[in-house]
Design a protein around this motif. Sequence first.
Motif, PDB file in Angstrom:
ATOM      1  N   LEU A  42      16.024  10.935   3.076  1.00 42.30           N
ATOM      2  CA  LEU A  42      14.846  10.924   3.945  1.00 42.30           C
ATOM      3  C   LEU A  42      14.928   9.849   5.023  1.00 42.30           C
ATOM      4  O   LEU A  42      14.139   9.869   5.969  1.00 42.30           O
ATOM      5  CB  LEU A  42      13.585  10.730   3.098  1.00 42.30           C
ATOM      6  N   ARG A  43      15.871   8.913   4.891  1.00 42.01           N
ATOM      7  CA  ARG A  43      16.094   7.965   5.974  1.00 42.01           C
ATOM      8  C   ARG A  43      16.844   8.621   7.135  1.00 42.01           C
ATOM      9  O   ARG A  43      16.849   8.098   8.239  1.00 42.01           O
ATOM     10  CB  ARG A  43      16.902   6.769   5.456  1.00 42.01           C
ATOM     11  N   ARG A  44      17.488   9.751   6.873  1.00 45.30           N
ATOM     12  CA  ARG A  44      18.318  10.392   7.887  1.00 45.30           C
ATOM     13  C   ARG A  44      17.864  11.809   8.226  1.00 45.30           C
ATOM     14  O   ARG A  44      18.412  12.425   9.124  1.00 45.30           O
ATOM     15  CB  ARG A  44      19.772  10.471   7.386  1.00 45.30           C
ATOM     16  N   GLY A  69       0.815  -1.211   0.000  1.00 43.52           N
ATOM     17  CA  GLY A  69       0.000   0.000   0.000  1.00 43.52           C
ATOM     18  C   GLY A  69       0.846   1.257   0.000  1.00 43.52           C
ATOM     19  O   GLY A  69       0.532   2.240  -0.685  1.00 43.52           O
ATOM     20  N   THR A  70       1.957   1.213   0.740  1.00 47.21           N
ATOM     21  CA  THR A  70       2.867   2.354   0.768  1.00 47.21           C
ATOM     22  C   THR A  70       3.513   2.574  -0.584  1.00 47.21           C
ATOM     23  O   THR A  70       3.618   3.710  -1.069  1.00 47.21           O
ATOM     24  CB  THR A  70       3.950   2.131   1.841  1.00 47.21           C
ATOM     25  N   VAL A  71       3.946   1.485  -1.221  1.00 49.70           N
ATOM     26  CA  VAL A  71       4.564   1.590  -2.545  1.00 49.70           C
ATOM     27  C   VAL A  71       3.566   2.121  -3.562  1.00 49.70           C
ATOM     28  O   VAL A  71       3.907   2.962  -4.410  1.00 49.70           O
ATOM     29  CB  VAL A  71       5.118   0.217  -2.984  1.00 49.70           C
ATOM     30  N   LEU A  72       2.327   1.639  -3.503  1.00 51.21           N
ATOM     31  CA  LEU A  72       1.301   2.108  -4.431  1.00 51.21           C
ATOM     32  C   LEU A  72       1.054   3.601  -4.256  1.00 51.21           C
ATOM     33  O   LEU A  72       0.986   4.361  -5.243  1.00 51.21           O
ATOM     34  CB  LEU A  72       0.007   1.320  -4.209  1.00 51.21           C
ATOM     35  N   ALA A  73       0.931   4.055  -3.008  1.00 53.88           N
ATOM     36  CA  ALA A  73       0.720   5.483  -2.756  1.00 53.88           C
ATOM     37  C   ALA A  73       1.922   6.307  -3.222  1.00 53.88           C
ATOM     38  O   ALA A  73       1.759   7.403  -3.785  1.00 53.88           O
ATOM     39  CB  ALA A  73       0.463   5.712  -1.274  1.00 53.88           C
ATOM     40  N   PHE A  74       3.124   5.801  -2.997  1.00 52.98           N
ATOM     41  CA  PHE A  74       4.339   6.481  -3.441  1.00 52.98           C
ATOM     42  C   PHE A  74       4.358   6.605  -4.962  1.00 52.98           C
ATOM     43  O   PHE A  74       4.679   7.663  -5.516  1.00 52.98           O
ATOM     44  CB  PHE A  74       5.549   5.697  -2.935  1.00 52.98           C
ATOM     45  N   PHE A 116       5.529   9.726   1.493  1.00 52.16           N
ATOM     46  CA  PHE A 116       5.555   8.305   1.148  1.00 52.16           C
ATOM     47  C   PHE A 116       6.938   7.829   0.736  1.00 52.16           C
ATOM     48  O   PHE A 116       7.231   6.634   0.828  1.00 52.16           O
ATOM     49  CB  PHE A 116       4.518   8.015   0.060  1.00 52.16           C
ATOM     50  N   SER A 117       7.810   8.740   0.295  1.00 49.71           N
ATOM     51  CA  SER A 117       9.192   8.353   0.048  1.00 49.71           C
ATOM     52  C   SER A 117       9.863   7.963   1.354  1.00 49.71           C
ATOM     53  O   SER A 117      10.587   6.961   1.431  1.00 49.71           O
ATOM     54  CB  SER A 117       9.952   9.506  -0.618  1.00 49.71           C
ATOM     55  N   ALA A 118       9.635   8.742   2.407  1.00 49.68           N
ATOM     56  CA  ALA A 118      10.208   8.419   3.709  1.00 49.68           C
ATOM     57  C   ALA A 118       9.666   7.080   4.226  1.00 49.68           C
ATOM     58  O   ALA A 118      10.424   6.243   4.741  1.00 49.68           O
ATOM     59  CB  ALA A 118       9.904   9.536   4.705  1.00 49.68           C
ATOM     60  N   ARG A 119       8.361   6.860   4.082  1.00 50.23           N
ATOM     61  CA  ARG A 119       7.779   5.596   4.559  1.00 50.23           C
ATOM     62  C   ARG A 119       8.293   4.409   3.754  1.00 50.23           C
ATOM     63  O   ARG A 119       8.561   3.340   4.312  1.00 50.23           O
ATOM     64  CB  ARG A 119       6.255   5.676   4.474  1.00 50.23           C
ATOM     65  N   THR A 120       8.429   4.604   2.443  1.00 52.75           N
ATOM     66  CA  THR A 120       8.935   3.519   1.606  1.00 52.75           C
ATOM     67  C   THR A 120      10.379   3.190   1.968  1.00 52.75           C
ATOM     68  O   THR A 120      10.770   2.017   2.014  1.00 52.75           O
ATOM     69  CB  THR A 120       8.845   3.911   0.119  1.00 52.75           C
ATOM     70  N   GLY A 121      11.184   4.204   2.223  1.00 53.68           N
ATOM     71  CA  GLY A 121      12.573   3.976   2.606  1.00 53.68           C
ATOM     72  C   GLY A 121      12.697   3.195   3.898  1.00 53.68           C
ATOM     73  O   GLY A 121      13.666   2.444   4.080  1.00 53.68           O
ATOM     74  N   ARG A 122      11.744   3.348   4.811  1.00 55.09           N
ATOM     75  CA  ARG A 122      11.781   2.603   6.065  1.00 55.09           C
ATOM     76  C   ARG A 122      11.297   1.165   5.905  1.00 55.09           C
ATOM     77  O   ARG A 122      11.683   0.287   6.680  1.00 55.09           O
ATOM     78  CB  ARG A 122      10.939   3.315   7.124  1.00 55.09           C
ATOM     79  N   ARG A 123      10.448   0.920   4.930  1.00 58.71           N
ATOM     80  CA  ARG A 123       9.855  -0.415   4.779  1.00 58.71           C
ATOM     81  C   ARG A 123      10.639  -1.322   3.830  1.00 58.71           C
ATOM     82  O   ARG A 123      10.513  -2.544   3.919  1.00 58.71           O
ATOM     83  CB  ARG A 123       8.414  -0.290   4.265  1.00 58.71           C
ATOM     84  N   PHE A 124      11.415  -0.737   2.909  1.00 52.73           N
ATOM     85  CA  PHE A 124      12.122  -1.538   1.914  1.00 52.73           C
ATOM     86  C   PHE A 124      13.619  -1.255   1.987  1.00 52.73           C
ATOM     87  O   PHE A 124      14.025  -0.112   2.214  1.00 52.73           O
ATOM     88  CB  PHE A 124      11.617  -1.228   0.501  1.00 52.73           C
ATOM     89  N   PRO A 125      14.451  -2.271   1.780  1.00 49.66           N
ATOM     90  CA  PRO A 125      15.900  -2.053   1.823  1.00 49.66           C
ATOM     91  C   PRO A 125      16.381  -1.336   0.568  1.00 49.66           C
ATOM     92  O   PRO A 125      15.815  -1.477  -0.512  1.00 49.66           O
ATOM     93  CB  PRO A 125      16.464  -3.476   1.889  1.00 49.66           C
ATOM     94  N   GLN A 126      17.449  -0.569   0.730  1.00 52.08           N
ATOM     95  CA  GLN A 126      18.106   0.119  -0.381  1.00 52.08           C
ATOM     96  C   GLN A 126      17.077   0.901  -1.202  1.00 52.08           C
ATOM     97  O   GLN A 126      16.305   1.670  -0.649  1.00 52.08           O
ATOM     98  CB  GLN A 126      18.888  -0.901  -1.204  1.00 52.08           C
ATOM     99  N   ALA A 127      17.062   0.708  -2.528  1.00 48.88           N
ATOM    100  CA  ALA A 127      16.122   1.442  -3.374  1.00 48.88           C
ATOM    101  C   ALA A 127      15.052   0.518  -3.949  1.00 48.88           C
ATOM    102  O   ALA A 127      14.436   0.837  -4.973  1.00 48.88           O
ATOM    103  CB  ALA A 127      16.868   2.148  -4.501  1.00 48.88           C
ATOM    104  N   ASP A 128      14.803  -0.615  -3.302  1.00 41.80           N
ATOM    105  CA  ASP A 128      13.812  -1.563  -3.820  1.00 41.80           C
ATOM    106  C   ASP A 128      12.425  -0.942  -3.906  1.00 41.80           C
ATOM    107  O   ASP A 128      11.703  -1.105  -4.899  1.00 41.80           O
ATOM    108  CB  ASP A 128      13.762  -2.807  -2.931  1.00 41.80           C
ATOM    109  N   GLY A 129      12.027  -0.246  -2.848  1.00 37.66           N
ATOM    110  CA  GLY A 129      10.714   0.372  -2.850  1.00 37.66           C
ATOM    111  C   GLY A 129      10.574   1.436  -3.916  1.00 37.66           C
ATOM    112  O   GLY A 129       9.512   1.580  -4.538  1.00 37.66           O
TER     113      GLY A 129
END
Length: 317
Positions: A257-259, A100-105, A192-205
């Motif tokens: 955005l992870r930092r 859902g986070t990836v879709l919103a992103f 949603f970029s920040a949320r995606t970065g927290r949920r997926f490793p590296q740039a997968d999201g």
Amino acid sequence: MNDQSTAAEPAAAAVAVPEAVAAPGLGDPDRAGGRRAALAPVALVVAGGLSVQFGAAIAVLLMPRTGALGVVTLRLAAAALVLLLVCRPRLRGHSRADWGTVLAFGVAMGGMNTLFYQAADRIPLGAAVTLEVLGPLALSVIASRRLVNVVWAALALAGVVLLSGGGFDRLDPVGAAFALGAGVMWAAYIVFSARTGRRFPQADGLALAMVVAAVLSLPLGIMDAGSKLLVPTTLGLGAAVALLSSVLPYTLELIALRRLPAPTFAILMSLEPAIAAMAGFLVLDQALSTTDALAIALVIGASMGAVRGQVRGAGKR
């Protein structure tokens, strides 16, 4: 949340909050290390902004060939292909909330690009960027709990309005509306970029979200440009725009955005009109007026204030 993203969060937190600040004396190497760690994401944001503006210059050359929607499709499709090849994201092991986070992103990313290029097709690029950046500025005020961030946001807002030359009342109202809509999508992109970065490793999201954005833009691009999208020179320019305006800056921003707190990141986005004006001066030989220089100084001053607050916050932590 899946095991993969759960394992990634402590690592991101360790990077975001330097632990070695026990004795903050003068010349303390641990404190200096904390300052460098706090400034690193800021450098990533600035580098991403520079990349976006050079990509925008190439997009200006491409737009007469494919139209605004065609440029968006080429940019997002090429960026999605590159990121899929480089990242090779895993499709299994993710929760429903992750998807859902990836879709919103992806929706935010596609909407931001589509609306912005529609605006740039109707009003000057500098005015479009100036109006668009109001979205992140509003986010910085809403999301921040510190009064000082409201002050920096107000200073940056004064700068972007001054950079517009006070000519918003003379702009095409449809183009201005598209730019403001792009600003709303930009604010959503930050969240949603920040949320995606927290949920997926590296740039997968990011890679998966880029696919979503590309799929959403594909029908519009085909209707707007058709077979013009397949011309070899057009494809080459589209790939260049994708690398400079999507792959590189979005990856840098995802890492930043992870930092970096979202309010600080949003205020740093106010650098975009200033970078665009300087790129026009350096690349397109567009002279800066005294008013433009003052506006850029205000925006940079606001961004420096936000950065200083970020560095102090990291030192206290």
